[in-house]
Scaffold this motif. Structure first.
Motif, PDB file in Angstrom:
ATOM      1  N   UNK A  93       0.741  -1.271  -0.102  1.00 45.68           N
ATOM      2  CA  UNK A  93      -0.016  -0.034  -0.025  1.00 45.68           C
ATOM      3  C   UNK A  93       0.968   1.254   0.159  1.00 45.68           C
ATOM      4  N   UNK A  94       1.945   1.204   0.812  1.00 41.94           N
ATOM      5  CA  UNK A  94       2.876   2.215   0.606  1.00 41.94           C
ATOM      6  C   UNK A  94       3.116   2.608  -0.666  1.00 41.94           C
ATOM      7  N   UNK A  95       4.021   1.700  -1.600  1.00 36.99           N
ATOM      8  CA  UNK A  95       4.402   1.994  -2.910  1.00 36.99           C
ATOM      9  C   UNK A  95       3.150   2.434  -3.719  1.00 36.99           C
ATOM     10  N   UNK A  96       1.849   1.772  -3.632  1.00 34.00           N
ATOM     11  CA  UNK A  96       0.716   2.232  -4.535  1.00 34.00           C
ATOM     12  C   UNK A  96       0.420   3.582  -4.066  1.00 34.00           C
ATOM     13  N   UNK A  97       0.528   3.908  -2.716  1.00 32.85           N
ATOM     14  CA  UNK A  97       0.090   5.254  -2.335  1.00 32.85           C
ATOM     15  C   UNK A  97       1.040   6.487  -2.936  1.00 32.85           C
ATOM     16  N   UNK A  98       2.435   5.826  -3.067  1.00 31.43           N
ATOM     17  CA  UNK A  98       3.642   6.843  -3.653  1.00 31.43           C
ATOM     18  C   UNK A  98       3.417   7.177  -5.076  1.00 31.43           C
ATOM     19  N   UNK A  99       2.679   6.016  -5.778  1.00 31.32           N
ATOM     20  CA  UNK A  99       2.575   6.353  -7.360  1.00 31.32           C
ATOM     21  C   UNK A  99       1.224   7.026  -7.266  1.00 31.32           C
ATOM     22  N   UNK A 100       0.198   6.956  -6.721  1.00 30.05           N
ATOM     23  CA  UNK A 100      -0.983   7.788  -6.740  1.00 30.05           C
ATOM     24  C   UNK A 100      -0.559   9.316  -6.364  1.00 30.05           C
ATOM     25  N   UNK A 101       0.012   9.487  -5.159  1.00 28.66           N
ATOM     26  CA  UNK A 101       0.401  10.952  -4.630  1.00 28.66           C
ATOM     27  C   UNK A 101       1.339  11.557  -5.962  1.00 28.66           C
ATOM     28  N   UNK A 103       1.183  11.158  -9.117  1.00 25.65           N
ATOM     29  CA  UNK A 103       0.254  11.533 -10.111  1.00 25.65           C
ATOM     30  C   UNK A 103      -0.713  12.636  -9.487  1.00 25.65           C
ATOM     31  N   UNK A 104      -0.602  13.380  -8.144  1.00 28.35           N
ATOM     32  CA  UNK A 104      -1.449  14.144  -7.731  1.00 28.35           C
ATOM     33  C   UNK A 104      -2.638  13.808  -7.167  1.00 28.35           C
ATOM     34  N   UNK A 105      -2.887  12.382  -6.900  1.00 30.01           N
ATOM     35  CA  UNK A 105      -4.100  11.704  -6.238  1.00 30.01           C
ATOM     36  C   UNK A 105      -3.926  11.549  -4.869  1.00 30.01           C
ATOM     37  N   UNK A 106      -3.783  12.789  -4.040  1.00 22.73           N
ATOM     38  CA  UNK A 106      -3.611  12.499  -2.693  1.00 22.73           C
ATOM     39  C   UNK A 106      -4.780  12.021  -1.980  1.00 22.73           C
ATOM     40  N   UNK A 107      -5.907  12.380  -2.354  1.00 25.07           N
ATOM     41  CA  UNK A 107      -7.143  11.784  -1.918  1.00 25.07           C
ATOM     42  C   UNK A 107      -7.327  10.188  -1.649  1.00 25.07           C
ATOM     43  N   UNK A 108      -6.524   9.459  -2.940  1.00 20.09           N
ATOM     44  CA  UNK A 108      -6.699   8.262  -3.082  1.00 20.09           C
ATOM     45  C   UNK A 108      -5.574   7.696  -2.459  1.00 20.09           C
ATOM     46  N   UNK A 109      -4.177   8.503  -2.228  1.00 24.50           N
ATOM     47  CA  UNK A 109      -3.076   8.004  -1.579  1.00 24.50           C
ATOM     48  C   UNK A 109      -3.193   7.813  -0.092  1.00 24.50           C
ATOM     49  N   UNK A 110      -3.787   8.714   0.631  1.00 24.60           N
ATOM     50  CA  UNK A 110      -4.241   8.889   2.056  1.00 24.60           C
ATOM     51  C   UNK A 110      -4.399   7.642   2.514  1.00 24.60           C
ATOM     52  N   UNK A 111      -5.604   7.009   2.468  1.00 20.89           N
ATOM     53  CA  UNK A 111      -6.077   5.967   2.708  1.00 20.89           C
ATOM     54  C   UNK A 111      -5.086   4.704   2.873  1.00 20.89           C
ATOM     55  N   UNK A 112      -4.328   4.660   1.589  1.00 23.80           N
ATOM     56  CA  UNK A 112      -3.429   3.561   1.457  1.00 23.80           C
ATOM     57  C   UNK A 112      -2.142   3.640   2.517  1.00 23.80           C
ATOM     58  N   UNK A 113      -1.703   5.077   2.630  1.00 21.56           N
ATOM     59  CA  UNK A 113      -0.751   5.319   3.671  1.00 21.56           C
ATOM     60  C   UNK A 113      -1.157   4.995   5.131  1.00 21.56           C
ATOM     61  N   UNK A 133       1.256  13.997   3.705  1.00 20.81           N
ATOM     62  CA  UNK A 133      -0.018  14.210   2.947  1.00 20.81           C
ATOM     63  C   UNK A 133      -0.953  14.787   3.904  1.00 20.81           C
ATOM     64  N   UNK A 134      -0.922  14.411   5.213  1.00 22.73           N
ATOM     65  CA  UNK A 134      -2.040  15.153   6.124  1.00 22.73           C
ATOM     66  C   UNK A 134      -1.753  16.535   6.177  1.00 22.73           C
ATOM     67  N   UNK A 135      -0.448  17.036   6.221  1.00 29.52           N
ATOM     68  CA  UNK A 135      -0.231  18.414   6.192  1.00 29.52           C
ATOM     69  C   UNK A 135      -0.502  19.119   4.983  1.00 29.52           C
ATOM     70  N   UNK A 136      -0.214  18.520   3.746  1.00 24.83           N
ATOM     71  CA  UNK A 136      -0.642  19.180   2.486  1.00 24.83           C
ATOM     72  C   UNK A 136      -2.371  19.121   2.346  1.00 24.83           C
ATOM     73  N   UNK A 137      -2.904  18.188   3.359  1.00 30.11           N
ATOM     74  CA  UNK A 137      -4.411  18.423   3.003  1.00 30.11           C
ATOM     75  C   UNK A 137      -4.976  19.375   4.304  1.00 30.11           C
ATOM     76  N   UNK A 138      -4.074  20.251   4.933  1.00 28.15           N
ATOM     77  CA  UNK A 138      -4.535  21.103   5.810  1.00 28.15           C
ATOM     78  C   UNK A 138      -5.116  20.407   7.098  1.00 28.15           C
ATOM     79  N   UNK A 139      -4.512  19.190   7.367  1.00 29.14           N
ATOM     80  CA  UNK A 139      -4.715  18.681   8.401  1.00 29.14           C
ATOM     81  C   UNK A 139      -3.471  18.518   9.505  1.00 29.14           C
ATOM     82  N   UNK A 140      -2.911  19.819   9.889  1.00 29.97           N
ATOM     83  CA  UNK A 140      -1.803  20.068  10.621  1.00 29.97           C
ATOM     84  C   UNK A 140      -1.883  19.243  11.873  1.00 29.97           C
TER      85      UNK A 140
END
Length: 189
Positions: A93-101, A103-113, A133-140
């Protein structure tokens, strides 16, 4: 009789795993110019993934080869297969999330991380990327908790110190951020 039953059970399991992995062997990228060395390594990994003895290792190698050579769609498909074959392994899931992120798909990557961290709380790369990703999503606040958890395990982790400083900056705590950055610089000149 017991040995025969054991052999049949292992053979059936190997057959199921082989069939499961084969579904995730992607077609070669259309129109891609592959070096002879890469083509040879892809062929070897495809053979292992379609073989009887190490299909999971083959699909993992195939995913890494595609990922390292810029074929994200093929790598993602392989990592999806690796996740299915080894559902308790945090790497996939970490590597798959890295690929998604990437490509700018942070919303899909977050649950994988989140899944990777749940599977292996000690897996620092996944924890650090989750914090990012949480920081970039304004969840400081949540990102700060992630970085603090890393620092609780590895007190001098420079990237976690930097992430925590960025969290402090995002809420206007300039003094707290400065203290963390000074600490990071002292520990990692």
């Amino acid at each position: 009789a017991l040995a025969l039953l054991l052999a049949l059970g292992l053979g059936w399991r190997a057959h199921d795993r082989r069939a499961q992995v084969q579904a995730y062997v992607p077609a070669r990228p259309a129109g891609a110019v592959l070096s002879p060395a890469l083509a040879e390594r892809l062929t070897a990994a495809e053979s292992r993934a379609r073989g009887w003895w190490q299909p999971a290792a083959g699909i993992a190698e195939l995913g890494r080869l595609y990922h390292a050579n810029g074929h994200a769609a093929e790598a993602a498909w392989c990592y999806t297969g690796a996740r299915e074959v080894a559902p308790t392994e945090a790497l996939w899931p970490h590597l798959l999330a890295s690929l998604l992120a990437g490509a700018g798909r942070l919303e899909e990557a977050l649950p994988l991380w989140r899944e990777a961290v749940r599977l292996d709380p000690d897996y620092e790369p996944a924890r650090l990327r989750l914090g990012d990703v949480l920081l970039k999503s304004n969840q400081a606040a949540e990102a700060a908790r992630v970085y603090e958890a890393v620092l609780a395990r590895t007190a001098h982790q420079p990237y976690a110190l930097l992430g925590l400083a960025r969290c402090r900056l995002s809420v206007g705590d300039w003094t707290g951020a400065r203290e963390l950055l000074v600490r990071a610089r002292q520990q990692h000149p």
